[in-house]
Design a protein around this motif. Structure first.
Motif, PDB file in Angstrom:
ATOM      1  N   LYS A   3      -8.982  -6.028  -1.514  1.00  0.00           N
ATOM      2  CA  LYS A   3      -8.230  -4.996  -0.771  1.00  0.00           C
ATOM      3  C   LYS A   3      -9.116  -4.239   0.497  1.00  0.00           C
ATOM      4  N   LYS A   4     -10.585  -4.664   0.281  1.00  0.00           N
ATOM      5  CA  LYS A   4     -11.381  -4.237   1.410  1.00  0.00           C
ATOM      6  C   LYS A   4     -11.060  -4.415   2.802  1.00  0.00           C
ATOM      7  N   PHE A   5     -10.430  -5.820   2.836  1.00  0.00           N
ATOM      8  CA  PHE A   5     -10.212  -6.257   4.068  1.00  0.00           C
ATOM      9  C   PHE A   5      -8.857  -6.319   4.674  1.00  0.00           C
ATOM     10  N   VAL A   6      -8.188  -5.806   3.748  1.00  0.00           N
ATOM     11  CA  VAL A   6      -6.667  -5.254   4.314  1.00  0.00           C
ATOM     12  C   VAL A   6      -6.775  -4.458   5.814  1.00  0.00           C
ATOM     13  N   GLU A   7      -5.792  -5.275   6.544  1.00  0.00           N
ATOM     14  CA  GLU A   7      -5.854  -4.664   7.740  1.00  0.00           C
ATOM     15  C   GLU A   7      -4.704  -3.610   8.054  1.00  0.00           C
ATOM     16  N   THR A   8      -4.899  -2.429   8.437  1.00  0.00           N
ATOM     17  CA  THR A   8      -3.929  -1.292   8.779  1.00  0.00           C
ATOM     18  C   THR A   8      -3.676  -0.997  10.241  1.00  0.00           C
ATOM     19  N   GLN A   9      -2.688  -0.758  10.652  1.00  0.00           N
ATOM     20  CA  GLN A   9      -2.425  -0.437  11.961  1.00  0.00           C
ATOM     21  C   GLN A   9      -1.728   1.134  12.136  1.00  0.00           C
ATOM     22  N   LYS A  10      -2.148   1.850  13.008  1.00  0.00           N
ATOM     23  CA  LYS A  10      -1.697   3.045  13.075  1.00  0.00           C
ATOM     24  C   LYS A  10      -1.327   3.535  14.380  1.00  0.00           C
ATOM     25  N   ASN A  11      -0.623   4.501  14.666  1.00  0.00           N
ATOM     26  CA  ASN A  11      -0.646   5.331  15.929  1.00  0.00           C
ATOM     27  C   ASN A  11      -0.884   6.564  15.553  1.00  0.00           C
ATOM     28  N   LEU A  47      -3.329   7.489  19.883  1.00  0.00           N
ATOM     29  CA  LEU A  47      -4.289   6.171  19.806  1.00  0.00           C
ATOM     30  C   LEU A  47      -3.436   5.189  19.110  1.00  0.00           C
ATOM     31  N   PHE A  48      -3.971   3.608  19.447  1.00  0.00           N
ATOM     32  CA  PHE A  48      -3.891   2.856  18.599  1.00  0.00           C
ATOM     33  C   PHE A  48      -4.723   2.303  17.752  1.00  0.00           C
ATOM     34  N   VAL A  49      -4.897   2.505  16.296  1.00  0.00           N
ATOM     35  CA  VAL A  49      -6.164   2.330  15.469  1.00  0.00           C
ATOM     36  C   VAL A  49      -5.582   1.046  14.565  1.00  0.00           C
ATOM     37  N   VAL A  50      -6.740   0.201  14.445  1.00  0.00           N
ATOM     38  CA  VAL A  50      -6.636  -0.937  13.636  1.00  0.00           C
ATOM     39  C   VAL A  50      -7.979  -0.623  12.534  1.00  0.00           C
ATOM     40  N   LYS A  51      -7.423  -0.511  11.271  1.00  0.00           N
ATOM     41  CA  LYS A  51      -8.651  -0.350  10.428  1.00  0.00           C
ATOM     42  C   LYS A  51      -8.655  -1.741   9.522  1.00  0.00           C
ATOM     43  N   GLN A  52     -10.098  -2.225   9.585  1.00  0.00           N
ATOM     44  CA  GLN A  52     -10.192  -3.345   8.804  1.00  0.00           C
ATOM     45  C   GLN A  52     -11.488  -3.351   8.022  1.00  0.00           C
ATOM     46  N   GLY A  53     -11.226  -3.158   6.712  1.00  0.00           N
ATOM     47  CA  GLY A  53     -12.371  -2.798   5.842  1.00  0.00           C
ATOM     48  C   GLY A  53     -12.774  -1.386   6.260  1.00  0.00           C
ATOM     49  N   LYS A  54     -14.185  -1.344   6.431  1.00  0.00           N
ATOM     50  CA  LYS A  54     -14.679   0.012   6.872  1.00  0.00           C
ATOM     51  C   LYS A  54     -14.686   0.255   8.241  1.00  0.00           C
ATOM     52  N   TYR A  55     -14.248  -0.814   9.065  1.00  0.00           N
ATOM     53  CA  TYR A  55     -14.468  -0.653  10.503  1.00  0.00           C
ATOM     54  C   TYR A  55     -13.155  -0.464  11.211  1.00  0.00           C
ATOM     55  N   PHE A  56     -13.362   0.249  12.352  1.00  0.00           N
ATOM     56  CA  PHE A  56     -12.081   0.819  13.177  1.00  0.00           C
ATOM     57  C   PHE A  56     -12.309  -0.230  14.621  1.00  0.00           C
TER      58      PHE A  56
END
Ligand code: SAH
Length: 448
Positions: A3-11, A47-56
């Motif tokens: 689950k940790k490595f699921v990538e989410t994208q957000k505006n 902003l266009f934000v990609v979250k990958q695990g703990k990192y943005f």
């Protein structure tokens, strides 16, 4: 996939509340702290934000509210080249950001204002360019966190001597149809060029980093290059066959000149070679060393150790005031330069010792060398316990700590603060204008 490595994208729309240590504006969303490159404090942006695990990773889609600290970057490559990170911030705000960063580390202590440059351009005396082939041979710098080369014709923070030489090297490489090294295929010849310029001497050292000892058309290439640029005093062929991001290989051949150039610092002359460390901002180096020497307040009887001494710059400057100076350095080439530099400047009360600074300090502590002052200027990783515990044993009255990484400096300083030392001054110096790097010098005194 965990689950940790699921990538989410957000505006999202957000406001930068403060800076992180890299100079990114930080936007908070609930518990998330999102660092945004090129966003200034108090600015609002979509902003266009990609979250990958703990990192943005994030980028600005649209700036909604801008800060008074925003300026138009003078460099046309800014944001695609990874070299500078703060060119969108006024120089005054850059200095304030650096002071605040150091203050954040040294909570409860007085941190002086960052010493800036009068003209924060054309300051770098060392340029490393990498080649790429795109219809013809081009060169430039790596994009941030990548091995993609951005083709660059003029770098505004470089000494003006470097770009025209690079332009000629590109022309000659095309003319002689040299093959660019391909990292994936491990084939080809030309990899990088390192150019070092003497700020006062205006002498230039060129290192051609290539993947083979055999250099097709070498004689004519070199002849044409020095004919167009008489300021080039030496050219070195460095052979690097390895699959590595380290620029220089072990093997070197001098193709022209003596292998070194000279430059002056604080009235002394220094020999500089391809591999030895030499501060990259000569204008600020004079301010930095001047400050370090002022903090040390050396007297005729002082016995000084300059550790992590490089080519002996601080050692020789200190030797003019002190009784005797030991310079300690691990790099053989740098020690060789340092010994020669002592000779050129006719300074005899200095001795250079090759080896690990920690080990040599332990030895000096065993021999109870009556040291009065220690200068230390370690690499970014800072010093180690062997070294620091030897300081505690040797009990020099003053320790002057110069660092290009205030976070590791503070860690080491804390060790000494718990063991008999007190902090007297902390001064950041801007050695790397337009980048997020911060230099800091501090003075520690043995408590009475
Ligand atoms: N004081 C010099 C050099 C500072 S850079 C100047 O201002 O020019 C840091 C230096 O520490 C480099 O020359 C590097 O070769 C040296 N170094 C790195 N690790 C070391 C170690 N363990 N012991 C001694 N020197 C070391």
């Amino acid at each position: 996939m965990s689950k940790k490595f699921v990538e989410t994208q957000k505006n999202i729309r957000g406001k930068a509340l403060y800076y992180d240590e890299n100079g990114c504006g930080v936007v908070e969303q609930g518990k998330m702290k999102i660092p945004v490159p090129f966003l200034l404090k108090d600015e609002v942006a979509d902003l266009f934000v990609v979250k990958q695990g703990k990192y943005f990773t994030s980028r600005i889609d649209k700036l909604i509210e801008t800060s008074n600290d925003r300026v138009k970057p003078k460099c046309e490559y800014y944001t695609s080249c990874g070299g500078c990170q703060l060119m969108h911030m006024s120089y005054d705000a850059q200095l304030k950001f650096k002071t605040k960063y150091v203050k954040g580390l040294y909570k409860g202590y007085k941190v002086e204002d960052t010493i800036g440059m009068d003209d924060p351009y054309a300051y770098r005396n060392k340029m490393i360019s990498t080649f790429k082939f795109d219809k013809k041979i081009k060169s430039g710098f790596y994009k941030l966190y990548s091995h993609d080369v951005v083709s660059i014709k003029k770098c505004l923070v470089q000494d003006d001597l470097a770009d025209p030489i690079m332009e000629t090297i590109r022309q000659l490489a095309n003319q002689y149809k040299l093959k660019v090294f391909n990292e994936d295929k491990k084939s080809g010849f030309l990899r990088h060029v390192l150019i070092r310029t003497g700020h006062y001497s205006r002498e230039v050292l060129v290192v051609l980093v290539v993947a083979d000892r055999v250099f097709p058309g070498k004689g004519q290439f070199i002849k044409a290059l020095v004919k167009r640029h008489p300021e080039i005093k030496t050219i070195i062929q460095n052979v690097n066959k390895r699959q590595t991001s380290v620029v220089l290989g072990e093997e070197e051949h001098i193709l022209y000149g003596s292998g070194t150039i000279k430059d002056q610092l604080m009235g002394l002359t220094f020999n500089i070679s391809s591999k030895s460390f030499y501060q990259i901002n000569p204008v600020q180096t004079e301010k930095l060393y001047g400050l370090a020497i002022e903090m040390a307040d050396l007297k005729e009887k002082d016995l000084v150790i300059d550790t992590y001494s490089g080519i002996g710059t601080i050692s020789l400057i200190a030797a003019k005031k002190a009784n005797k100076v030991f310079g300690v350095e691990i790099n053989k080439a740098a020690i060789k330069n340092a010994i020669k530099n002592a000779k050129i400047n006719k300074i005899s009360n200095v001795q250079f010792v090759e080896g690990d600074a920690g080990k040599i300090m332990v030895q000096m502590a065993k021999e109870r060398v009556p040291v009065t002052t220690v200068f230390m200027d370690p690499p970014r990783s800072g010093s180690d316990e062997k070294f620091l515990s030897s300081i505690v044993k040797l009990k020099p009255k003053k320790v002057i700590y110069i660092s290009c990484n205030p976070a590791t400096q503070k860690r080491d300083v804390d060790y000494l603060l718990k063991r008999g030392y007190e902090l007297e001054r902390i001064v950041p110096v801007d050695m790397f204008s337009h980048t997020n790097h911060v230099e800091s010098v501090c003075k520690l005194k043995l408590k009475k």
